[in-house]
Design a protein around this motif. Structure first.
Motif, PDB file in Angstrom:
ATOM      1  N   PRO A 550       0.796  -1.109   0.126  1.00 47.58           N
ATOM      2  CA  PRO A 550      -0.026   0.092  -0.004  1.00 47.58           C
ATOM      3  C   PRO A 550       0.978   1.291  -0.079  1.00 47.58           C
ATOM      4  O   PRO A 550       1.876   1.355   0.661  1.00 47.58           O
ATOM      5  N   VAL A 551       0.376   2.343  -0.912  1.00 47.71           N
ATOM      6  CA  VAL A 551       1.147   3.405  -0.863  1.00 47.71           C
ATOM      7  C   VAL A 551       0.264   4.493  -0.481  1.00 47.71           C
ATOM      8  O   VAL A 551      -0.564   4.852  -1.398  1.00 47.71           O
ATOM      9  N   PRO A 552       0.378   5.260   0.642  1.00 48.47           N
ATOM     10  CA  PRO A 552      -0.458   6.560   0.755  1.00 48.47           C
ATOM     11  C   PRO A 552       0.014   7.756   0.186  1.00 48.47           C
ATOM     12  O   PRO A 552       1.335   7.779   0.183  1.00 48.47           O
ATOM     13  N   LEU A 553      -0.702   8.451  -0.380  1.00 45.05           N
ATOM     14  CA  LEU A 553      -0.345   9.794  -1.035  1.00 45.05           C
ATOM     15  C   LEU A 553      -1.233  10.671  -0.757  1.00 45.05           C
ATOM     16  O   LEU A 553      -2.383  10.485  -0.414  1.00 45.05           O
ATOM     17  N   LYS A 554      -0.840  12.110  -0.823  1.00 41.23           N
ATOM     18  CA  LYS A 554      -1.474  13.106  -0.351  1.00 41.23           C
ATOM     19  C   LYS A 554      -1.597  14.257  -1.718  1.00 41.23           C
ATOM     20  O   LYS A 554      -0.385  14.360  -2.267  1.00 41.23           O
ATOM     21  N   MET A 555      -2.578  14.474  -2.192  1.00 39.92           N
ATOM     22  CA  MET A 555      -2.548  15.498  -3.735  1.00 39.92           C
ATOM     23  C   MET A 555      -3.241  16.655  -3.366  1.00 39.92           C
ATOM     24  O   MET A 555      -4.428  16.704  -2.978  1.00 39.92           O
ATOM     25  N   GLU A 556      -2.589  17.702  -3.609  1.00 43.56           N
ATOM     26  CA  GLU A 556      -3.133  19.114  -3.380  1.00 43.56           C
ATOM     27  C   GLU A 556      -3.202  19.695  -4.873  1.00 43.56           C
ATOM     28  O   GLU A 556      -2.425  19.928  -5.688  1.00 43.56           O
ATOM     29  N   ARG A 557      -4.369  19.680  -5.089  1.00 39.14           N
ATOM     30  CA  ARG A 557      -5.051  20.057  -6.612  1.00 39.14           C
ATOM     31  C   ARG A 557      -5.099  21.545  -6.898  1.00 39.14           C
ATOM     32  O   ARG A 557      -5.016  22.258  -5.950  1.00 39.14           O
ATOM     33  N   LYS A 558      -5.154  21.801  -8.020  1.00 37.48           N
ATOM     34  CA  LYS A 558      -5.274  23.037  -8.430  1.00 37.48           C
ATOM     35  C   LYS A 558      -6.322  23.945  -8.035  1.00 37.48           C
ATOM     36  O   LYS A 558      -6.463  25.275  -7.973  1.00 37.48           O
ATOM     37  N   ASP A 559      -7.579  23.116  -7.789  1.00 34.41           N
ATOM     38  CA  ASP A 559      -8.520  24.044  -7.434  1.00 34.41           C
ATOM     39  C   ASP A 559      -8.555  24.134  -5.894  1.00 34.41           C
ATOM     40  O   ASP A 559      -9.584  24.616  -5.358  1.00 34.41           O
ATOM     41  N   GLY A 560      -7.665  23.812  -5.289  1.00 34.87           N
ATOM     42  CA  GLY A 560      -7.501  24.026  -3.793  1.00 34.87           C
ATOM     43  C   GLY A 560      -7.947  23.019  -3.038  1.00 34.87           C
ATOM     44  O   GLY A 560      -7.610  23.011  -1.768  1.00 34.87           O
ATOM     45  N   SER A 561      -8.535  21.706  -3.515  1.00 35.28           N
ATOM     46  CA  SER A 561      -8.968  20.847  -2.559  1.00 35.28           C
ATOM     47  C   SER A 561      -7.767  19.909  -2.489  1.00 35.28           C
ATOM     48  O   SER A 561      -6.835  19.799  -3.117  1.00 35.28           O
ATOM     49  N   VAL A 562      -7.745  18.970  -1.377  1.00 38.46           N
ATOM     50  CA  VAL A 562      -6.638  18.283  -0.879  1.00 38.46           C
ATOM     51  C   VAL A 562      -7.505  16.802  -0.841  1.00 38.46           C
ATOM     52  O   VAL A 562      -8.611  16.563  -0.460  1.00 38.46           O
ATOM     53  N   LEU A 563      -6.703  15.821  -1.630  1.00 41.82           N
ATOM     54  CA  LEU A 563      -7.086  14.380  -1.705  1.00 41.82           C
ATOM     55  C   LEU A 563      -6.269  13.483  -1.043  1.00 41.82           C
ATOM     56  O   LEU A 563      -5.122  13.748  -1.079  1.00 41.82           O
ATOM     57  N   ALA A 564      -6.597  12.498  -0.358  1.00 38.94           N
ATOM     58  CA  ALA A 564      -5.864  11.463   0.318  1.00 38.94           C
ATOM     59  C   ALA A 564      -6.091  10.262  -0.639  1.00 38.94           C
ATOM     60  O   ALA A 564      -7.181   9.668  -0.789  1.00 38.94           O
TER      61      ALA A 564
END
Length: 837
Positions: A550-564
Motif C-alpha cells: 500500500p502506498v499512501p499519497l496526498k494530492m493538493e489539486r489546482k482547485d484548492g482541494s486536498v485528496l488523500a
C-alpha cells in the motif's frame, strides 16, 4: 563335256574358222553360232559363246572380221523368250506344289487354337491369322482380328501391360519373349514373340493338357520363388530375430537380426554352428510344446551383447520343421510396468478425489469406482465389487430415491445411455430429492464405455448465489460511497470505478467504460493535478510486479482541494485506488497543528519559567533558611516563646518550600534529559528505614501507623540509593496525606526473579478511575479526602525516577477502600542501559 557342249563348241569353232578365213564377218559368225545353239535348245548364254580359250579369241581378233552384233542380239532374244516360257511353266508347277504344301502346313499349324500376328520389316500393319475368338469375349460383335492387339480388352491390367512392353521390344529391337498369361475369362495362354526372316512374329495359343499344366507349374514356381524371395527379404529386413529349423532341430535359416543376436559373423556361420538364441531351459520348453503340435508363445529373457533383454518368442510347427521369431519386448515390458504403476497411481489419486468417479466398460458393466462415488451414493461395496451394469445401478438409486424425479424414467435412462454412442462429453446438473445438486459429466471412453464424474455443487451454487448477491451489494456500496474508488488490472487498465471517481476527476462514464490505461487516466486528470512524481508513484504501484505494498499519497489539486490517495494491491494482481476529499480535515488538522505547536511552545515556556524561577527562588530561600537556623541557635541570644514559635513556622515552611523547589528542579532536569543516576548497591531494608524516618513526624501528628512488610533477608539491588529513598518518601508522604486518622499505611517489598517491587497502601478515600492516569502529571493533585495541600509533584517525581531506573509504576485504587501504588525496579541495570542505548 556333255554332247550339247560339244555341239556348241563345234559350231563355235566353225564360225571362228570362217571368220579367220575371211568368209563371213564376226556378226554373222555369232548369229550362226547362236542359231546352232538355239536349235540344240542349249541354255548357253552370251557368256557361253564367249567361253573361248585365249588362242581362239586371239584368232578372232587377228582375223579383223567382226560379226554383226545385231544378229547375235536377235538370236539371244528369241532364245530368252523360249526359256522364259519354259521357266514360267516350271514355276507355276512349283508354286502349285508349294501352295499345296503350305495348305498342308497351315492345316497342321492350326490344328490347335492359336493366333499368328506378323509384321513385315518396315511395315507397322500386322498380318493376323488364326482363331481370334479364343482370346475375345463371347460377343460376336467384338470378334474383330485387330482387337487382338488391344491387350487390355481381353487381359487383366498387369498382364496387358507386360504384353505391351514385350511387343514394343520385339518390334523395336527384335527381342524375343515367352509369356504365360491368364485372360480375363480365365483361359491360360502362351504368348511367344520372335524375329524370323526380317519379320516379327507373335504367336498366341491356348494352353491345354500337359503344356497347360507345365505352364501353370512354371507360373506357380515363379510365383513361389518370388514369394520366397520376398519372405526372405522381409525376414532379413525385420529388426527382430527370425529362424527356421529342420525336423531334427538343426538351424536351416536365420535372418540378420538373429545373426546379430547370436554374435555370429554371418548367416552361414550361424547355420553352420547351429547357434542358439534361447537358453537350454527355454529351448526344452519350446521343443516340448512343438512336439505336441502346439504353437509356442512365451516372454523370456535373452542376453544380447552382455545386456539382458526381454523378448516375446513365438514358434510353430511348419511341415517337417519349425519356424520362430523373437520380438524385443523390453520397452513394451517397461512400458507395461510403468503403465501398471501409473494406473495404480491414478487409482490412488482418484480415490483421494472428492469427485465421484465411475467407469463402465463397453458391456456397460462397472469396471472402476472410487471411494467418493460409493460415499456419494451410499452404495454397498459388495454390490459395487460385483461389477453391476449401468441400468442396475440406476435402478437401485431410483429405488432409494437418490435420483432426480422423472415423469418417464425409462426415457430418461435411455437418453442418459446415449453417451455410450456419443463422440463428445456431456454435462448436466441433477437436483436430487434430498436437496443436493450434483454436476455430472458423462465422457465416452475411446476403448468403449463411459466415465461418469459426479461433483456435489450444492455448496458451490449456494456460494455463487451469495457471491452474486455480494457483488450486487458491493456495486451498490461502491456507487454510493463518498470516496472515489477505481480498480486497475494487472495490465494497467481501469476495470472498475464508481460515480464518485468520475465526478471527482471530472471524467465521463463513456471514457471510463472503455477501460482506459492508467497513462490515459493520468493525461485526463493532469488539468486538476500535475505532479509527475506523484503520478509516477501511482503508475508504479499499479504496474509493478515486485514490492506490491500500500502506498499512501496526498494530492493538493489546482482547485484548492486536498485528496488523500491510497493504492491497495488486491489478491488477483489488480490495484485499487481510493481518493478521499480531506480538504476540511486538512484545514482542521492544520489549525490543530498550529495550536499544538503553540501549546508545546507555551509548555516549554512554562518549564523554562519554572526552572528559572526555581533557581531564582532557591538562592533567597537558602538565605532565609540559614538566618532561621542562626536565630534558633542559643548562641545568638534567647528568644521569646512567640518568637521561637514564629521561627519554627519559618523553618518548617522554608524546608517544605525547598523540598518543592528541589522536586521541580529534579523534574525539569529529568525532562531535559540531563538527569543521571549514581548507581550502586542498595540495601533494601536501610532504604525503607531512611524513607520511613522522613515521615515520622507526620505519622505521629496524624496518629497513623506504618506497617513494613519485607523479608529481613531481602538483600539489595543496583540503583541510585538517594533517588530510591526519595521515591519511597514521596509514596509514604502521599499515602499519609490520604490515610484517615487512627489508620495504617503499609509498605511492602518483594523480590522476584528479575524485579524488586515496592508497594505503598493506604485506606483513604481512593481515586476515581478517570483521575488515575492524571495523578502522575505535574501539579496535579487529588485533594478530595487529603489533609495535605502539596504542589502535586510527588507522584510525578516517583514515576520519573522509577522509569529512569527502567521500571514502571502502577496505581490500583478503589473508591472508598484505599489506594495502592506499586513501583517495579529491575535487578539488572546493565541490561536496562544496554537496551536503552
Amino acid at each position: 563335256m556333255s554332247g550339247v557342249t560339244a555341239v556348241m563348241r563345234r559350231t563355235w569353232l566353225a564360225c571362228t574358222a570362217m571368220v579367220r578365213d575371211g568368209l563371213v564377218g564376226i556378226g554373222a559368225s555369232t548369229a550362226l553360232a547362236s542359231c546352232a545353239l538355239a536349235a540344240d535348245d542349249s541354255p548357253l548364254t552370251l557368256a557361253g559363246l564367249l567361253d573361248l580359250d585365249r588362242q581362239e579369241i586371239a584368232a578372232l581378233t587377228t582375223g579383223g572380221a567382226v560379226l554383226g552384233f545385231s544378229v547375235v542380239c536377235a538370236i539371244l532374244l528369241m532364245r530368252n523368250r523360249q526359256r522364259a516360257a519354259r521357266t514360267e511353266t516350271k514355276l507355276r508347277n512349283e508354286l502349285h506344289a508349294l501352295q499345296t504344301e503350305a495348305d498342308r502346313f497351315r492345316a497342321l499349324l492350326f490344328t490347335e487354337p492359336q493366333v499368328l500376328v506378323s509384321w513385315a520389316a518396315g511395315d507397322k500393319r500386322p498380318d493376323i491369322s488364326g482363331d481370334t475368338a479364343i482370346m475375345m469375349s463371347q460377343d460376336p460383335q467384338t470378334h474383330q482380328p485387330q482387337r487382338i492387339l488391344a491387350f487390355g480388352t481381353w487381359l487383366p491390367p498387369e498382364p496387358a501391360l507386360r504384353m505391351d512392353h514385350a511387343v514394343d521390344a520385339l518390334l523395336d529391337a527384335g527381342e524375343g519373349f515367352v509369356l504365360n498369361l491368364t485372360t480375363s475369362t480365365g483361359r491360360a495362354i502362351e504368348a511367344m514373340g520372335r524375329a524370323i526372316g526380317g519379320q516379327a512374329i507373335l504367336r498366341i495359343r491356348e494352353l491345354s493338357g500337359l503344356r497347360r499344366e507345365l505352364a501353370e507349374m512354371t507360373l506357380r514356381y515363379r510365383e513361389l520363388s518370388e514369394e520366397s524371395e520376398t519372405l526372405r527379404g522381409f525376414a532379413n529386413a525385420a529388426p527382430f530375430p527370425i529362424w527356421a529349423r529342420h525336423a531334427d532341430g538343426k538351424l536351416s535359416f536365420a535372418n540378420v537380426a538373429y545373426v546379430h543376436a547370436t554374435e555370429a559373423s554371418d548367416v552361414t556361420d550361424a547355420v553352420a554352428r547351429n547357434l542358439e538364441l534361447l537358453d537350454s531351459d527355454h529351448r526344452a520348453s519350446l521343443t516340448r510344446v512343438l512336439n505336441d503340435n502346439q504353437p509356442f508363445t512365451a516372454r523370456v529373457p535373452v542376453v544380447i551383447s552382455g545386456e539382458r533383454r526381454i523378448f516375446d518368442v513365438h514358434a510353430a510347427r511348419i511341415g517337417n520343421g519349425s519356424a520362430g521369431m523373437a520380438i524385443d519386448a523390453s520397452e513394451a515390458a517397461a512400458l507395461k510396468a510403468a503403465l501398471l504403476r501409473m494406473a495404480e497411481a491414478h487409482r490412488r489419486t482418484l480415490d483421494q478425489l472428492s469427485s465421484g468417479v465411475a467407469v463402465f466398460d463397453g458391456q456397460r458393466r462397472l469396471a472402476f469406482y472410487n471411494d467418493a462415488y460409493r460415499r456419494l451414493w451410499d452404495l454397498d461395496r459388495a454390490f459395487l465389487d460385483s461389477n453391476p451394469d449401468d441400468s442396475s445401478v440406476l435402478d437401485r438409486l431410483r429405488a432409494a430415491r437418490k435420483l432426480p424425479e422423472q415423469p418417464n424414467f425409462r426415457a430418461w435412462k435411455t437418453k442418459l445411455h446415449e453417451a455410450y454412442h456419443a463422440n463428445e462429453a456431456h454435462k448436466d446438473v441433477w437436483y436430487l430429492p434430498d436437496g443436493r445438486a450434483l454436476s455430472i459429466v458423462t465422457t465416452p471412453n475411446p476403448e468403449g464405455g463411459v466415465t461418469y464424474l459426479y461433483d456435489d455443487v450444492t455448496e458451490r451454487l449456494d456460494l455463487a448465489r451469495r457471491f452474486d448477491g455480494l457483488i450486487r451489494v458491493q456495486r451498490e456500496t461502491l456507487d454510493n460511497l463518498a470516496e472515489a474508488v477505481a480498480v486497475f488490472g494487472s495490465n494497467g487498465r481501469a476495470q472498475l470505478f464508481n460515480p464518485s471517481f468520475a465526478k471527482m476527476w471530472r471524467l465521463s462514464d463513456e471514457t471510463l467504460e472503455q477501460e482506459p490505461h492508467i497513462e490515459m487516466v493520468e493525461t485526463l486528470c493532469r488539468p486538476l493535478f500535475d505532479d509527475p512524481a506523484v503520478w509516477q508513484t501511482i503508475r508504479g504501484a499499479i504496474t509493478s510486479i515486485d514490492n506490491r505494498a500500500p502506498v499512501p499519497l496526498k494530492m493538493e489539486r489546482k482547485d484548492g482541494s486536498v485528496l488523500a490517495c491510497m493504492s491497495m494491491p488486491l489478491p488477483d494482481g489488480a490495484t485499487m485506488l481510493t481518493f478521499q476529499d480531506i480538504s476540511d480535515a486538512e484545514n482542521v488538522e492544520r489549525a490543530l497543528r498550529e495550536r499544538n505547536e503553540a501549546l508545546e511552545a507555551a509548555d516549554q515556556m512554562k518549564v523554562d519559567f519554572v526552572h528559572h524561577v526555581s533557581y531564582e527562588l532557591r538562592s533567597p530561600l537558602t538565605t532565609i533558611i540559614g538566618f532561621a537556623h542562626l536565630l534558633s541557635d542559643p548562641t545568638t541570644g534567647p528568644l521569646l516563646s512567640k518568637q521561637a514559635e514564629y521561627l519554627d513556622y519559618i523553618t518548617t515552611s522554608t524546608s517544605a518550600l525547598l523540598a518543592i523547589i528541589n522536586n521541580i528542579l529534579d523534574l525539569a532536569t529529568i525532562d531535559a534529559g540531563a538527569m543521571s543516576l549514581n548507581l550502586g548497591p542498595i540495601d533494601i531494608r536501610k532504604t525503607i528505614d531512611a524513607a520511613a524516618e522522613g515521615v515520622q513526624d507526620r505519622l505521629v501528628r496524624d496518629r497513623i501507623a506504618l506497617q513494613i512488610d519485607a523479608d529481613p533477608n531481602i538483600g539489595s539491588f543496583i540503583g541510585d540509593e538517594s533517588r530510591v529513598v526519595q521515591v519511597l518518601y514521596n509514596l509514604l508522604a502521599n499515602a499519609v496525606g490520604f490515610a484517615p486518622h487512627d489508620s495504617a499505611v503499609t509498605l511492602r517489598a518483594a523480590r522476584t526473579e528479575h524485579m524488586i517491587i515496592f508497594s505503598v497502601t493506604d485506606r483513604g478515600p481512593g481515586i476515581p478511575p478517570d483521575m488515575q492516569d492524571k495523578m502522575f502529571d505535574w501539579f496535579e493533585s487529588h485533594a478530595n479526602g487529603s489533609r495535605h495541600r502539596g504542589a502535586g509533584l510527588g507522584l510525578s517525581l516517583v514515576r520519573s525516577f522509577v522509569e529512569l531506573h527502567g521500571g514502571k509504576v502502577r496505581i490500583d485504587s478503589t473508591v472508598g477502600k484505599g489506594t495502592t501504588v506499586s513501583c517495579e525496579f529491575p535487578l539488572d541495570q546493565t541490561a536496562h542501559r544496554n537496551a536503552a542505548e
